[in-house]
Design a protein around this motif. Structure first.
Motif, short mmCIF file in Angstrom:
data_model
loop_
_atom_site.label_atom_id
_atom_site.label_comp_id
_atom_site.label_asym_id
_atom_site.label_seq_id
_atom_site.Cartn_x
_atom_site.Cartn_y
_atom_site.Cartn_z
N SER A 3 0.82 -1.20 0.00
CA SER A 3 0.00 0.00 0.00
C SER A 3 0.85 1.25 0.00
CB SER A 3 -0.92 -0.02 1.21
OG SER A 3 -1.15 1.27 1.69
N PHE A 4 0.31 2.26 -0.67
CA PHE A 4 0.84 3.60 -0.69
C PHE A 4 1.13 4.11 0.73
CE2 PHE A 4 -0.51 8.07 -0.29
CZ PHE A 4 0.33 8.69 -1.20
N PHE A 5 0.31 3.65 1.70
CA PHE A 5 0.39 4.20 3.05
C PHE A 5 1.57 3.70 3.87
CE2 PHE A 5 -3.92 5.13 1.86
CZ PHE A 5 -4.08 6.42 2.34
N GLN A 6 2.17 2.59 3.42
CA GLN A 6 3.27 2.04 4.22
C GLN A 6 4.31 3.10 4.56
OE1 GLN A 6 3.32 -0.69 5.78
NE2 GLN A 6 1.54 -1.64 4.82
N LEU A 8 3.85 6.24 4.90
CA LEU A 8 3.29 7.43 5.56
C LEU A 8 2.94 7.23 7.02
CD1 LEU A 8 0.85 8.87 2.86
CD2 LEU A 8 3.07 9.76 3.54
N TYR A 9 2.89 5.98 7.46
CA TYR A 9 2.44 5.74 8.82
C TYR A 9 3.34 6.40 9.84
CZ TYR A 9 -0.87 2.34 7.02
OH TYR A 9 -1.89 1.74 6.34
N GLY A 10 2.72 6.85 10.94
CA GLY A 10 3.45 7.47 12.03
C GLY A 10 4.03 6.42 12.97
N ARG A 12 3.19 5.70 15.89
CA ARG A 12 2.23 4.98 16.71
C ARG A 12 1.73 3.70 16.05
NH1 ARG A 12 -1.10 10.34 18.69
NH2 ARG A 12 -1.40 10.61 16.47
N VAL A 13 1.93 3.61 14.73
CA VAL A 13 1.50 2.40 14.01
C VAL A 13 2.49 1.27 14.21
CG1 VAL A 13 1.19 1.46 11.67
CG2 VAL A 13 0.06 3.58 12.33
N LEU A 16 1.41 -1.00 17.04
CA LEU A 16 -0.05 -0.96 17.17
C LEU A 16 -0.57 -2.37 17.45
CD1 LEU A 16 -2.64 0.76 16.85
CD2 LEU A 16 -2.55 0.25 14.40
N ALA B 114 -3.17 7.47 12.74
CA ALA B 114 -2.39 6.54 11.92
C ALA B 114 -1.19 7.21 11.25
CB ALA B 114 -3.29 5.90 10.86
N LEU B 115 -1.32 8.49 10.90
CA LEU B 115 -0.29 9.09 10.05
C LEU B 115 0.63 10.09 10.74
CD1 LEU B 115 -2.27 9.94 6.76
CD2 LEU B 115 -1.10 7.80 7.36
N PHE B 206 1.93 12.24 -0.84
CA PHE B 206 1.06 12.51 0.31
C PHE B 206 -0.33 11.94 0.06
CE2 PHE B 206 1.10 16.54 -2.21
CZ PHE B 206 -0.25 16.68 -2.50
N ALA B 207 -1.04 11.65 1.16
CA ALA B 207 -2.42 11.18 1.07
C ALA B 207 -3.36 12.38 1.01
CB ALA B 207 -2.76 10.31 2.27
N GLY B 234 -5.16 4.70 -4.84
CA GLY B 234 -5.57 4.50 -3.45
C GLY B 234 -4.99 5.49 -2.47
N VAL B 235 -4.82 6.76 -2.88
CA VAL B 235 -4.24 7.75 -1.97
C VAL B 235 -5.31 8.58 -1.27
CG1 VAL B 235 -2.24 7.87 -3.48
CG2 VAL B 235 -3.96 9.69 -3.59
N ILE B 237 -8.65 9.25 1.01
CA ILE B 237 -9.62 8.81 2.00
C ILE B 237 -10.80 9.77 1.90
CG2 ILE B 237 -10.12 8.41 4.44
CD1 ILE B 237 -6.54 8.60 3.40
N HIS B 258 -8.27 2.93 0.95
CA HIS B 258 -7.54 1.67 0.79
C HIS B 258 -7.71 0.83 2.05
CE1 HIS B 258 -4.21 -1.15 0.39
NE2 HIS B 258 -4.17 -0.82 -0.90
N ASP B 260 -5.90 -0.99 3.67
CA ASP B 260 -4.78 -0.97 4.59
C ASP B 260 -4.90 0.19 5.60
OD1 ASP B 260 -2.44 -2.00 5.57
OD2 ASP B 260 -1.15 -0.89 4.19
N ILE B 261 -5.23 1.37 5.10
CA ILE B 261 -5.39 2.50 6.01
C ILE B 261 -6.69 2.38 6.82
CG2 ILE B 261 -6.38 4.00 4.18
CD1 ILE B 261 -4.26 5.29 7.07
N ARG B 263 -8.02 -0.35 7.84
CA ARG B 263 -7.74 -1.31 8.91
C ARG B 263 -7.01 -0.65 10.09
NH1 ARG B 263 -8.41 -5.37 12.31
NH2 ARG B 263 -6.51 -6.47 12.82
N LYS B 264 -6.02 0.18 9.77
CA LYS B 264 -5.29 0.86 10.83
C LYS B 264 -6.22 1.80 11.61
CE LYS B 264 -1.00 -0.59 9.97
NZ LYS B 264 -1.40 -1.69 9.03
#
Lengths: 403, 403
Positions: A3-6, A8-10, A12-13, A16, B114-115, B206-207, B234-235, B237, B258, B260-261, B263-264
């Motif tokens: 995922s694109f988000f991998q 971007l996570y902070g 705290r993830v 988690l 999450a971010l 960036f998302a 998938g960027v 939300i 997405h 993945d995000i 779920r987080k």
């Protein structure tokens, strides 16, 4: 596809932790399984007709209760709670000492928003309610755990633990406790220990969150004074909930405390969710106003007393008693069973194959360093017949593991 | 007496900013005042009878809907939304691409969980919705603001801003945008700008949070494609809400993204509030299932079109036009008025003395560095008669200040 988000996570993830109980909800709803896992009320004990009657407030007050509400909570509900909680609180609260929340879970979330910086310490009973400590963990808190015996938290251990932490330059900000019918232990903190806990909070300068969702669900014996009522310096934040005395689907809870901390929590709540569902608050209020809370609560208590007794009987009938230790709870939802030589994770696998579920004890250890031979059993959800059948299966699973 | 808690507060309390709008709620409920302040729906446009009919689900499904729900949301409501949103989303979503939330406010809270690490940057339209950026500020985010013109965010300014921030070693994690009927601007982002924004998100990694509470409240013209539907990586939300198309008192919203995000965000939600009020979700679902969302929404839109027109007329009738600039919004709730030589804070004092309220523009500037001569006027709440009377008072206040 990653995922694109991998990227971007902070922070705290990174550590988690999903709630094992929430994750288990999907499993335990599988047909045929008997669940002692989630701390769920018995749907048969929901006042469905009475709550539907309370929904009449939508018809009569719809223009008000479908609107945004103030963040602090629906004023008529607060008025009711101020009266209703006065015997437990020791006095009638002021409006600015109370905040309506999205269940009592949100109380600890808002309290952490106000108090917790990364690596601040929270005193926790060990074991404790995981829903709360997973959120505290997300806020960056670390846990200073206090062991428990059959009377609850061993508060005499607090001074040494706090003093050592303070010598190391750490800040102990809060003690989280479920003094009545503990989740998961089922124990109740004695009056002597309550007084000592307050004394230590004053001495060492930490706040106390008294989480009391089960306090009104007492089967026998006398209520003990709340920590809130024993404290004369405003260090206790008391959290109450309609989840166990009405229905959790409302997601309406409340907290009481010094107006200064309540105000801070309310400001954080402005950003978190604006206000608790006003429709839900209004229906809960109407249910209370019509007298149903007081008239129906004894039925809930009676219902769960019978279920507690049914589980006690079934445990004695089906489990290998020589390997087990438990204390019969005087209220609340749970049995906590200590096992001698039975690993709870392996037991869980065998038990689920036999169509019975519980929560492995290690899920309740904030620092993930215990509970390998302990399990939590909820007696409120399953019917007496299911309880007997489920205990038979659990007993078989335990005996298979002993052999 | 100084509170015990003064010594316990965390870092986040030091620069804690109450929401000026939430704080104002008490003021604007004063008898006699005409309020263009809060972005509140007209209670006359609430489908009170139809929503009460939907409360019938408590009677028919009480045992289910009074219980705890899964954190991800009430499955029948998600099924409905998957169908209902498909035209806007460009396809039917999967269940694990959607999360039901406590209003769309909670979407940005969970997304920040999450971010966002301390000092991470969020691209924000300037001005923007303060409820969201105050929460982002609490999460430790900093704001990279992008000015707006009559077509919304001037996205062409993004590359230079992001490249400079990245050269300085900062992380731009998210762009928050209200593309349709912006709060507070009332503007709608053009299709060309939407495409460019997506392109920049892909380029710079960036998302995008596309907050769309007003998107369905369009008075004229054609809907533009959502950012979500324009994005193939998938960027985005997307956040939706029932607050403006049904009633805010439900506090039910949703988001799509997405899996993945999503779920987080769901795991953080487990700790924050366990699940959104299931009773509220169920009533909203039943309202939708009975067809009321589709049948009643045109009435809401028609109602607010008339109110927008009433405000436009009243503004033209009563305000000192030579000193003002505004764009007539094609949907949503707000007028944004730029004033020449009138300080909004001083105007607010004079206006409140004359029993009319609005929100001073500076409240909407994330970095608190603008908006001194701008105000937001909400046209949905006041009646046409109140609007005329309120504009007369506001015009008098403005003229007093010009003199």
């Amino acid at each position: 596809m990653s995922s694109f988000f991998q990227g971007l996570y902070g922070e705290r993830v990174k550590d988690l932790r999903p709630s094992p109980i929430r994750e288990m909800l999907h499993l335990v709803r599988r047909p045929g399984i008997i669940s002692f896992a989630g701390g769920m009320p018995d749907p048969e004990a929901f006042p469905v007709e009475l709550f539907y009657q309370a929904a009449g407030i939508i018809k009569s007050q719809g223009k008000d209760v479908l609107q945004y509400g103030t963040t602090e909570g629906y004023a008529p509900l607060k008025d009711f709670l101020i009266q209703w909680t006065a015997p437990r609180m020791g006095r009638k609260l002021e409006h600015d000492e109370m905040l309506i929340t999205a269940g009592s879970s949100q109380v600890s979330d808002l309290l952490c928003w106000a108090l917790i910086d990364k690596d601040d310490l929270i005193l926790m009973e060990e074991p404790s309610f995981l829903g709360v400590f997973l959120n505290m963990h997300n806020h960056g808190a670390k846990f200073l755990t206090v062991p428990c015996d059959d009377e609850g938290m061993m508060v005499d251990l607090i001074p040494e633990k706090v003093e050592r932490a303070q010598r190391e330059g750490k800040k102990v900000k809060l003690c989280y406790t479920i003094a009545n019918f503990h989740n998961p232990l089922g124990t109740t903190l004695s009056l002597e220990r309550r007084r000592k806990l307050i004394e230590y909070a004053h001495r060492y300068g930490f706040a106390i969150m008294e989480d009391d969702p089960y306090g009104y669900v007492r089967f026998e014996g006398e209520h003990l004074p709340t920590l809130f009522s024993l404290d004369d310096r405003g260090v206790v934040i008391y959290a109450g909930s309609f989840s166990k005395i009405l229905a959790p689907g409302t997601r309406v809870g409340w907290c009481c405390g010094h107006k200064d901390i309540i105000r801070k929590m309310a400001i954080f709540k402005q950003g978190v969710d604006v206000c608790t569902s006003l429709v839900a608050q209004a229906m809960v209020y109407e249910y209370c106003r019509l007298g149903h809370l007081d008239s129906f609560l004894p039925k809930i208590i009676d219902h769960y007393r019978k279920k507690r007794d049914a589980m006690e009987d079934a445990m004695r009938r089906h489990l290998p008693l020589e390997k087990l230790h438990w204390v019969k709870p005087q209220g609340g939802y749970f049995y906590w069973v200590k096992m001698d030589g039975i690993d709870c994770d392996r037991l869980f696998q065998v038990a689920v194959d036999k169509q019975v579920a519980f929560v492995p004890g290690k899920a309740f250890y904030p620092n993930r360093d215990g509970g390998d031979q302990e399990i939590r059993l909820c007696y409120t959800f399953a019917s007496p017949e299911q309880t007997d059948q489920g205990m038979r299966r659990l007993g078989e699973a335990m005996r298979e593991m002993i052999r």
